[in-house]
Scaffold this motif. Structure first.
Motif, PDB file in Angstrom:
ATOM      1  N   LYS A  88      39.632  44.639  46.296  1.00  0.00           N
ATOM      2  CA  LYS A  88      41.048  44.338  46.102  1.00  0.00           C
ATOM      3  C   LYS A  88      41.877  45.595  46.318  1.00  0.00           C
TER       4      LYS A  88
ATOM      5  N   VAL B  15      45.796  44.750  41.969  1.00  0.00           N
ATOM      6  CA  VAL B  15      46.257  43.427  42.382  1.00  0.00           C
ATOM      7  C   VAL B  15      47.717  43.412  42.804  1.00  0.00           C
TER       8      VAL B  15
ATOM      9  N   ARG C  12      44.813  38.720  37.954  1.00  0.00           N
ATOM     10  CA  ARG C  12      44.481  38.331  39.321  1.00  0.00           C
ATOM     11  C   ARG C  12      45.610  38.601  40.306  1.00  0.00           C
ATOM     12  N   HIS C  13      46.861  38.460  39.861  1.00  0.00           N
ATOM     13  CA  HIS C  13      47.989  38.674  40.767  1.00  0.00           C
ATOM     14  C   HIS C  13      49.247  38.820  39.931  1.00  0.00           C
TER      15      HIS C  13
ATOM     16  N   THR D 106      42.873  35.465  34.227  1.00  0.00           N
ATOM     17  CA  THR D 106      41.717  34.657  33.868  1.00  0.00           C
ATOM     18  C   THR D 106      40.975  35.379  32.748  1.00  0.00           C
TER      19      THR D 106
ATOM     20  N   SER E 161      42.769  29.838  32.961  1.00  0.00           N
ATOM     21  CA  SER E 161      43.808  30.691  33.523  1.00  0.00           C
ATOM     22  C   SER E 161      45.048  30.625  32.661  1.00  0.00           C
TER      23      SER E 161
ATOM     24  N   GLU F 262      40.960  28.187  37.962  1.00  0.00           N
ATOM     25  CA  GLU F 262      41.032  29.633  38.186  1.00  0.00           C
ATOM     26  C   GLU F 262      42.125  29.903  39.214  1.00  0.00           C
TER      27      GLU F 262
ATOM     28  N   THR G 146      44.457  32.206  41.595  1.00  0.00           N
ATOM     29  CA  THR G 146      44.226  33.428  42.371  1.00  0.00           C
ATOM     30  C   THR G 146      45.512  34.051  42.893  1.00  0.00           C
TER      31      THR G 146
END
Length: 760
Positions: free
Chosen positions: A182, A233, A304-305, A324, A335, A413, A415
């Motif tokens: 990442k 991220v 995650r973002h 998550t 999530s 989940e 993303t």
């Protein structure tokens, strides 16, 4: 269940008996998956025409991972594997390819990569950085077969010009080596701030500033400001600082299991590095823990973002992030989406520090140092040696940045995330979240004024499960673009035409859609918004929104059926009346006229009504949906017998009618009128299997006594073998002549026990 057997002919009695037997054989209907969190009101599977999507793909290209929207919103730049594309997205439908330039890794780089890596599919140039440097140039970086490289790309009327070979420069610290790692990068004030891995093995994370007039600065790897497994991220620029969002193994907690935690790091834009200490290193690097948790539950500790939504007239700037959990509850991940105010992040970086006690190897709270200006602050000019010495060991803040929970979803989940605010009919702005999942679905969530969230819809983008790699919102085009391995999906933000009635339009609570009472359609909100259009985002109550009158409050909405479906069948026919589930949030029930359906001759299975048509059971059957305490008929059937038609109900006069053929089967004798779906094959199959099982059990029950008698006879008659037969041998017993054989009572018991064991 009591049956009304009196007054029925033998065919009716047989039909009722077989109907009750069929109900016992049908599998039970499940009440739901039990997933926690909001449920998508409507789901669209891949290829569903009601949610028309447009796919752009190019033969020979794959891994469309990086997306960039032009400043005018009419061009989408895409970084794919070994190519960069410019797509025209101004017209609805499939994006049009304007220009494409290849940027492959050299053959020498690929050979070197293949020699070092066992997986040769990674030995290509995967585009990882694509930013707009100015009005005439883009800046791009790629893995370049595990040898990161960067280049400037010249633009001519939004078209891409070819890359010059001598224009490619080293991109170490700006792009990862491994395409699986990442990374993040953002351009602020003409300088590129990147977070990635700085070595081939992927064990040296780095925050770096490149380009622009300021000197190149990096994090100090020797001081372990970042853990070796740090994963970046997002990067968010602010007025004076740039924030990096990442996750890593926590060093301040001691557990048996390594605890991963989410972080936010800060560096100042005017940082020039130290003169003696921390030369060409950040002197303002600080990091703090992000906390996104549901009360009474384990925290969502893996980010995650994250995206930034700038301030407007009603609220300040916020960072929205998807998390998550490190722990899987119930075999699946969960999530959460949390909102972090930039003011809260800033106040944490102005608070106390943490200090590592070298004797005990424990982190403790450290107060405010007697150093001016404050270490880590964005003060003008170089910092003193005392401040830099302090910064080398005090880079972790004591307080946590606590986020405001917006959405929790179990079994999903997330993303990727895209965020926007949409103006509604009442003049309020509603927060809309577009969430990409790890299996290729797109969720559209709306956050209400009280802080709760509801899912408007779920769209399955890919036929096969695959994570959504990137999301790019294009507000001027009214679409969201999703990148994946095979291309780019263009997803319209809403399709209001799927809501065919005012009730359905209001219950959807989609801020992009409203009911037009003049055209009697659910349409996209125009600008400016007409005052007569109806919406209820807070409650979704059609009682006042879907009424006639000057202000729409004169009388409740009509709950008469819009159309009646006529079903004609022979007596003793088994009918299946489907009920379309227009909303996953509604509960459904069936009625027969003004009362309930007859329990003896009707049952609900998977939402459909199974009806055994008996004398006196014809008439109006309706499936009602109840959502937000509002009930309305979803479908209406007028069931009638071919032998004796019922008189029409005067209250239903004037309602259009449509003749339909419901799946039916004759159970009282005679030929069936239509049998597109019959339950008799299932009944016969179950009956045959039941007969076979009972036969097998009966054979076993009869065989068991016979076997016991035979074994008992062998035990009782085994003292003297018949002439011509040999006695059974034993390892512990020698053969003797019958004359010399002497027996006792104990010997006989032992032999009998041994023979009994052998028989058993």
């Amino acid at each position: 269940m009591a049956l009304p057997v009196l007054g029925l002919d033998p065919c009716s009695l047989l039909g009722l008996f077989l109907f009750q037997l069929l109900l016992q054989l049908l599998p039970p209907t499940t009440a739901g998956d039990g997933a926690q969190g909001p449920v998508p009101r409507v789901k669209f599977h891949a290829g569903d025409g009601r949610r028309g999507l447009s796919l752009f793909h190019q033969k020979g290209l794959q891994d469309f991972d990086t997306l960039l929207l032009s400043s005018d919103g009419g061009t989408l730049y895409v970084g794919a594997r070994e190519a960069i594309l410019a797509l025209d997205i101004q017209d609805p439908g499939v994006p049009r390819l304007k220009s494409m330039i290849p940027w492959p890794a050299s053959d020498r780089k690929k050979r070197d990569c293949a020699f070092k890596k066992s997986n040769e599919t990674q030995c290509f140039n995967f585009l990882r950085v694509l930013v707009s440097f100015n009005t005439t140039h883009l800046y791009a970086c790629g893995t370049f077969a595990f040898s990161p490289s960067c280049t400037f790309i010249e633009l001519q009327d939004s078209d891409l010009l070819p890359i010059l070979e001598n224009g490619v420069m080293e991109g170490k610290g700006q792009s990862p080596f491994d395409p699986a790692h990442k990374h993040t990068a953002v351009l602020a004030d003409g300088m590129l701030y990147s977070g990635t891995m700085n070595n081939f093995l992927g064990s040296e994370p780095i925050l770096m500033r490149a380009l622009g007039p300021q000197p190149v600065l990096k994090t100090d790897n020797f001081l372990r400001w970042l853990q070796p497994d740090a994963s970046f991220v997002a990067a968010v620029p602010s007025t004076d600082v740039v924030y990096f969002f990442f996750e890593e193994t926590a060093s301040e907690f001691e557990f048996f299991e390594k605890l991963r935690t989410s972080r936010v790091a800060q560096v100042c834009k005017n940082d020039v590095g130290g003169e003696k200490l921390l030369q060409r290193k950040w002197t303002t690097f600080l990091k703090a823990q992000l906390l996104c948790a549901q009360p009474g539950q384990l925290p969502f500790n893996v980010i995650r973002h994250a995206v930034l939504l700038s301030a407007d007239d009603s609220s300040e700037a916020h960072v929205y992030a998807v998390f998550t959990s490190q722990w899987q509850v119930g075999g699946s991940r969960s999530s959460a989406v949390c909102a972090f105010a930039l003011s809260d992040i800033q106040s944490v970086f102005e608070g106390k520090y943490k200090e590592l006690n070298k004797e005990t190897s424990r982190w403790t709270t450290y107060g405010f140092p007697d150093i001016s200006p404050r270490p880590g602050s964005c003060s003008a000019g170089p910092s003193s040696d005392k401040a830099l010495t302090f910064m080398k060991n005090h880079f972790l803040m004591d307080q946590k940045v606590v986020g405001r929970p917006l959405l929790f979803k179990a079994g999903v989940e997330y993303t990727q995330l895209a965020v926007e605010k949409v103006l509604g009919t009442e003049g309020h702005r509603h927060l809309v979240l577009y969430l990409g999942t790890a299996v290729g679905s797109l969720h559209k969530a709306v956050v209400s004024g009280n802080g709760g969230a509801h899912l408007v819809e779920e769209i399955q983008l890919f036929p096969e499960p695959e994570p959504v790699r990137n999301l790019q919102l294009a507000p001027s085009q009214g679409a969201v673009f999703a990148g994946f391995s095979g291309g780019i999906w263009r997803v319209p933000r809403a399709n209001c035409s799927i809501y065919e009635s005012c009730v359905d339009c209001v219950l959807a609570r989609d801020p992009h859609c409203a009911w037009d009472p003049q055209a009697r359609t659910c349409s996209l909100l125009p600008s400016p918004i007409p005052t007569s259009w109806k919406q209820d985002m807070e409650h979704g109550n059609p009682d006042w929104a879907c009424t006639s009158g000057p202000r729409g409050r004169s009388r409740p909405p009509l709950r008469r059926p819009q159309i009646i479906k006529e079903v004609l069948a022979a007596p003793n026919s088994l009918l299946e009346l489907p009920c379309p589930h227009v909303s996953a949030l509604a509960s459904y029930r069936w009625t027969h006229g003004p009362g309930q359906v007859p329990e003896a001759s009707a049952a609900v299975y998977n939402g459909s009504l199974l009806l055994l048509l008996q004398p006196g059971l014809g008439g109006l059957y309706q499936c009602w949906a109840t959502e937000n305490d509002f009930s309305y008929p979803v479908v209406s059937y007028w069931v009638d017998s071919q032998d004796q038609a019922l008189a029409l109900d005067p209250e239903l006069a004037g309602i259009p009618r449509e003749r339909v053929e419901a799946p039916l089967t004759r159970v009282g004798g005679g030929a069936s009128l239509a049998a597109p779906r019959s339950y008799w094959p299932h009944f016969l199959t179950v009956t045959v299997l039941l007969a076979l099982v009972l036969s097998g059990v009966l054979i076993l029950l009869l065989a068991a006594p016979l076997g016991a008698l035979r074994a008992r006879g062998k035990v009782q008659g085994c003292g003297t073998p018949p002439p011509g037969e040999k006695a059974p041998l034993s390892r512990e017993q020698h053969l003797q002549s019958p004359k010399e054989h002497r027996t006792s009572v104990g010997d006989v018991d032992v032999d009998n026990n041994r023979l009994g064991a052998e028989v058993a």
